[in-house]
Design a protein around this motif. Sequence first.
Motif, PDB file in Angstrom:
ATOM      1  N   THR A  73       0.849  -1.191   0.000  1.00 23.13           N
ATOM      2  CA  THR A  73       0.000   0.000   0.000  1.00 23.13           C
ATOM      3  C   THR A  73       0.879   1.234   0.000  1.00 23.13           C
ATOM      4  OG1 THR A  73      -1.920   1.046   1.029  1.00 23.13           O
ATOM      5  CG2 THR A  73      -0.270   0.177   2.539  1.00 23.13           C
TER       6      THR A  73
ATOM      7  N   GLU B  12     -12.870   6.034   1.053  1.00 27.71           N
ATOM      8  CA  GLU B  12     -12.646   7.478   1.029  1.00 27.71           C
ATOM      9  C   GLU B  12     -13.772   8.102   1.846  1.00 27.71           C
ATOM     10  OE1 GLU B  12     -13.782   9.257  -2.741  1.00 27.71           O
ATOM     11  OE2 GLU B  12     -14.978   7.504  -3.197  1.00 27.71           O
ATOM     12  N   ARG B  13     -13.620   9.389   2.149  1.00 33.36           N
ATOM     13  CA  ARG B  13     -14.663  10.056   2.903  1.00 33.36           C
ATOM     14  C   ARG B  13     -15.953  10.042   2.090  1.00 33.36           C
ATOM     15  NH1 ARG B  13     -16.823  15.031   4.014  1.00 33.36           N
ATOM     16  NH2 ARG B  13     -17.554  15.078   6.178  1.00 33.36           N
ATOM     17  N   CYS B  14     -17.057   9.720   2.745  1.00 29.05           N
ATOM     18  CA  CYS B  14     -18.333   9.704   2.028  1.00 29.05           C
ATOM     19  C   CYS B  14     -19.034  11.041   2.245  1.00 29.05           C
ATOM     20  CB  CYS B  14     -19.205   8.561   2.541  1.00 29.05           C
ATOM     21  SG  CYS B  14     -20.765   8.511   1.667  1.00 29.05           S
TER      22      CYS B  14
ATOM     23  N   ASP C 167     -21.695   4.191   5.875  1.00 31.20           N
ATOM     24  CA  ASP C 167     -20.319   4.619   5.645  1.00 31.20           C
ATOM     25  C   ASP C 167     -19.467   3.902   6.694  1.00 31.20           C
ATOM     26  OD1 ASP C 167     -17.974   6.005   5.249  1.00 31.20           O
ATOM     27  OD2 ASP C 167     -18.692   7.880   6.147  1.00 31.20           O
ATOM     28  N   HIS C 168     -18.398   3.265   6.300  1.00 24.56           N
ATOM     29  CA  HIS C 168     -17.503   2.676   7.308  1.00 24.56           C
ATOM     30  C   HIS C 168     -16.053   2.933   6.944  1.00 24.56           C
ATOM     31  CE1 HIS C 168     -17.813  -0.487   4.377  1.00 24.56           C
ATOM     32  NE2 HIS C 168     -17.490  -1.504   5.146  1.00 24.56           N
ATOM     33  N   TRP C 169     -15.243   3.038   7.984  1.00 26.32           N
ATOM     34  CA  TRP C 169     -13.860   3.511   7.836  1.00 26.32           C
ATOM     35  C   TRP C 169     -12.874   2.398   8.134  1.00 26.32           C
ATOM     36  CZ3 TRP C 169     -10.905   5.407  12.533  1.00 26.32           C
ATOM     37  CH2 TRP C 169      -9.624   5.865  12.195  1.00 26.32           C
ATOM     38  N   TRP C 170     -11.990   2.147   7.209  1.00 24.94           N
ATOM     39  CA  TRP C 170     -10.915   1.198   7.488  1.00 24.94           C
ATOM     40  C   TRP C 170      -9.762   1.410   6.541  1.00 24.94           C
ATOM     41  CZ3 TRP C 170     -10.791  -3.744   4.533  1.00 24.94           C
ATOM     42  CH2 TRP C 170     -11.848  -3.874   3.630  1.00 24.94           C
TER      43      TRP C 170
ATOM     44  N   THR D 222      -5.974  -0.514   4.618  1.00 22.74           N
ATOM     45  CA  THR D 222      -5.243  -1.732   4.256  1.00 22.74           C
ATOM     46  C   THR D 222      -4.614  -2.342   5.515  1.00 22.74           C
ATOM     47  OG1 THR D 222      -4.753  -0.730   2.122  1.00 22.74           O
ATOM     48  CG2 THR D 222      -3.415  -2.619   2.738  1.00 22.74           C
TER      49      THR D 222
ATOM     50  N   PRO E  66     -18.571   7.642   9.859  1.00 25.86           N
ATOM     51  CA  PRO E  66     -18.676   6.179   9.728  1.00 25.86           C
ATOM     52  C   PRO E  66     -19.143   5.529  11.031  1.00 25.86           C
ATOM     53  CG  PRO E  66     -16.380   6.807   9.948  1.00 25.86           C
ATOM     54  CD  PRO E  66     -17.162   8.087   9.962  1.00 25.86           C
TER      55      PRO E  66
ATOM     56  N   VAL F 246     -13.981  11.238  10.195  1.00 27.66           N
ATOM     57  CA  VAL F 246     -12.641  11.127   9.596  1.00 27.66           C
ATOM     58  C   VAL F 246     -12.535  12.247   8.570  1.00 27.66           C
ATOM     59  CG1 VAL F 246     -11.052   9.596   8.359  1.00 27.66           C
ATOM     60  CG2 VAL F 246     -12.798   8.624   9.875  1.00 27.66           C
TER      61      VAL F 246
ATOM     62  N   ASN G 117      -6.462  10.033  -1.987  1.00 23.73           N
ATOM     63  CA  ASN G 117      -7.438   9.025  -2.339  1.00 23.73           C
ATOM     64  C   ASN G 117      -8.091   9.389  -3.650  1.00 23.73           C
ATOM     65  OD1 ASN G 117      -9.155   6.800  -1.506  1.00 23.73           O
ATOM     66  ND2 ASN G 117      -8.460   7.465   0.534  1.00 23.73           N
TER      67      ASN G 117
ATOM     68  N   ARG H 136      -5.870   4.366  -2.992  1.00 32.02           N
ATOM     69  CA  ARG H 136      -4.906   5.075  -2.140  1.00 32.02           C
ATOM     70  C   ARG H 136      -3.579   5.249  -2.871  1.00 32.02           C
ATOM     71  NH1 ARG H 136      -3.534   2.695   3.797  1.00 32.02           N
ATOM     72  NH2 ARG H 136      -1.427   3.462   4.008  1.00 32.02           N
TER      73      ARG H 136
HETATM   74  P1  AMP Z   1      -6.852   1.986   1.944  1.00 29.85           P
HETATM   75  O1  AMP Z   1      -5.707   1.553   2.776  1.00 29.85           O
HETATM   76  O2  AMP Z   1      -6.571   1.995   0.496  1.00 29.85           O
HETATM   77  O3  AMP Z   1      -8.104   1.247   2.295  1.00 29.85           O
HETATM   78  O4  AMP Z   1      -7.118   3.494   2.314  1.00 29.85           O
HETATM   79  C1  AMP Z   1      -7.332   3.843   3.650  1.00 29.85           C
HETATM   80  C2  AMP Z   1      -7.593   5.304   3.769  1.00 29.85           C
HETATM   81  O5  AMP Z   1      -8.778   5.663   3.028  1.00 29.85           O
HETATM   82  C3  AMP Z   1      -7.898   5.722   5.184  1.00 29.85           C
HETATM   83  O6  AMP Z   1      -6.753   5.926   5.958  1.00 29.85           O
HETATM   84  C4  AMP Z   1      -8.705   6.989   4.970  1.00 29.85           C
HETATM   85  O7  AMP Z   1      -7.865   8.073   4.700  1.00 29.85           O
HETATM   86  C5  AMP Z   1      -9.508   6.653   3.731  1.00 29.85           C
HETATM   87  N1  AMP Z   1     -10.819   6.106   4.103  1.00 29.85           N
HETATM   88  C6  AMP Z   1     -11.226   4.836   3.997  1.00 29.85           C
HETATM   89  N2  AMP Z   1     -12.518   4.720   4.372  1.00 29.85           N
HETATM   90  C7  AMP Z   1     -12.923   5.950   4.757  1.00 29.85           C
HETATM   91  C8  AMP Z   1     -14.151   6.489   5.273  1.00 29.85           C
HETATM   92  N3  AMP Z   1     -15.228   5.737   5.426  1.00 29.85           N
HETATM   93  N4  AMP Z   1     -14.185   7.796   5.578  1.00 29.85           N
HETATM   94  C9  AMP Z   1     -13.098   8.581   5.403  1.00 29.85           C
HETATM   95  N5  AMP Z   1     -11.927   8.143   4.905  1.00 29.85           N
HETATM   96  C10 AMP Z   1     -11.830   6.845   4.585  1.00 29.85           C
END
Ligand code: AMP
Length: 618
Positions: A228, A355-357, A375-378, A380, A403, A479, A488, A493
């Motif tokens: 990544t 990415e930010r939704c 919306d959920h945040w995660w 790699t 999220p 986030v 993003n 990423r």
């Molecule tokens: P990746 O490792 O490619 O999945 O990218 C992760 C990064 O994408 C995170 O550190 C955030 O910056 C962004 N990201 C992923 N999901 C979200 C979300 N739901 N809201 C805001 N940013 C997000």
Amino acid sequence: MTTPVDWMREAGNIHWFEPPTTLLDDSRPPFYRWYPDGVTNACFNALDLHVANGRGDQPALIVDSAVTGQGRTYSYSELLESVARCAGVLAAQGVVTGDRVLIYMPMVAEAVIGMLACARLGAVHSVVFGGFASHELAVRIDDATPKLILTASCGIEPSHIVAYKPLLDAAIEMATHKPSACMVLQRAELEAELLPGRDIDWNLAMSAALEHDCVPVPSNHPLYILYTSGTTGQPKGVVRDTAGSIVALKWSMKSIYNVEPGEVFWAASDVGWVVGHSYIVYGPLFSGNTTLLYEGKPVGTPDAGAYWRVIEQYQVSVLFTAPTAFRAIRKEDSNASLMNNHDLGSLKALFLAGERCDPDTLDWAQKKLSVPVIDHWWQTETGWPICANCLGIEPLPIVPGSPARAVPGYDVVVLDEEGQVVSDDTIGALAIRLPLPPGTFTTLWNADERYEKAYFSRFPGFYETGDAGYIDDHGYVFVMARTDDVINVAGHRLSTGAMEEVLAAHPDVAECAVIGVADDMKGQLPLGLVVLSDGVTRAHSDVVAEVIASVRENIGPVAAFKQCYVVQRLPKTRSGKILRATMRSIADSQSFQVPATIDDPTILDEISAVIAGRHRGQ
Ligand code: AMP
Ligand code: COA
């Protein structure tokens, strides 16, 4: 507060060759090890277990290729047979437990089969996204030193065919490490020339192969490496272990996504990204779902109704994609009139991540689909969601822009510069108190030190996510932005640092900066600013065209690097640090304060003029 997960009890839901007696080895932070004395196998949990338990005839994998108009469904028994046979091919090529196998493939069933075949042998796969070019591939070949590479003759984009094999050949030529063999899937759309002595025809090899059984591996044996983007051109090889991934992903399918075994789960992503690893391949199969592999786009294959067609045709229960896909659909069909042609009654929820939704997109999707849009945040690094509205535990009110709350297993906090936890609603660095839960990354490939330094050194006792944001008084996390040079683009990423390295390598470029600027559809796009070396008299447009081509050639088309401008100077602090954040604010037409440390504020006028020209389309 949600109830914490009993990870030992959850471990009881997976198959072990030897069950663990210890939950967590925390003797060497931040190198935590879950289930340290267990023995298991990821492929067994994805396939053999379900066949043994009577799911053999249930569809395991549906392949829908919108770009070729073809498709195929594999039952669990059929997928098991193909994977066992592929493992036989790999074994015949000398691949043993612990060897690395690099996979550079488009969205075809064989990519999934190859990944699971590696897991079957305890070989460590490293999938590289097809939109990366030869140089990026070469960097990964040298880092992972694979014994074997799996590839296909071509990928199919809506507007053109991408010849994968020449890209791979060039990468192997560039790399210092050479694989002993390449297994090539020939696609009818464009066949590749095979190199005698090195390349093997996939189908021929499969037809002659013997099926291979699962090799039991220790819990903490690496399941895969997934590269990544970080802040430099050297990508980070995220390593995920075996047992933690099985337990966490299986738990997440019910607890977060609320799907039961047998339901159809569709992650519209690519096997080259973490979403593809966790939620096209492993998660749905661990939990006995039917997973869907879609080769196509949300628009243009053939139109903005493609997703609705797929949902109806395969009775999809849950769709997971990036917000950018919905922005693309909305742009082409703002009333979602193409939805009217399809019965979407099977759909229970839409999950968005990557990415930010933006609240607008969430609101549109929710109104049109009439299902919860989550919306959920995660990342790699974590491999599964850090924050989500866990539909299988207790659905929460949806707050657009957030999220929702930390998923059980993650203790999310906001820290200030000094590493102190800040009060509600205060922006700071989003961090996670250690230990991270099972299934998160255990190290960076061949780079334990970088792992410690990049993620755990700034805030001792915490994992630094690289994202900034805040938590409100209801525990909802927001986030807001990255704290590093990662951007993003369409949910992908990318590292601006890596692009800067390419620009800086151009002989006429003295200095450069790449920043991520807001884009209505892709979320962000890279924008380059270059200062030419003294004495360069060539037309600026030629240099710009060359650096744009160079990013495409070195990093790949996925970087979408198409905007670059020549400037006289770059704004810097008196100590020489380039003021990227200020330039980003200018580009995004946001108000900003001229930094007190700026060397020469007049430079900002030139940057503003160049960027204003961009808005006027010059
Ligand atoms: P990746 O490792 O490619 O999945 O990218 C992760 C990064 O994408 C995170 O550190 C955030 O910056 C962004 N990201 C992923 N999901 C979200 C979300 N739901 N809201 C805001 N940013 C997000
Ligand atoms: N192999 C080779 N090339 C690829 C590729 C692959 N697997 N995937 C993308 N590319 C190329 C594209 O052809 C395009 O090249 P171009 O500059 O010649 O047109 C470039 O990389 C950018 O591709 P993409 O990011 O897909 O942009 P797009 O403009 O073609 O499509 C969207 C825009 C929004 C439709 C698209 O990004 C999309 O479907 N996003 C969905 C979300 C998603 O998959 N997110 C992943 C994380 S969940």
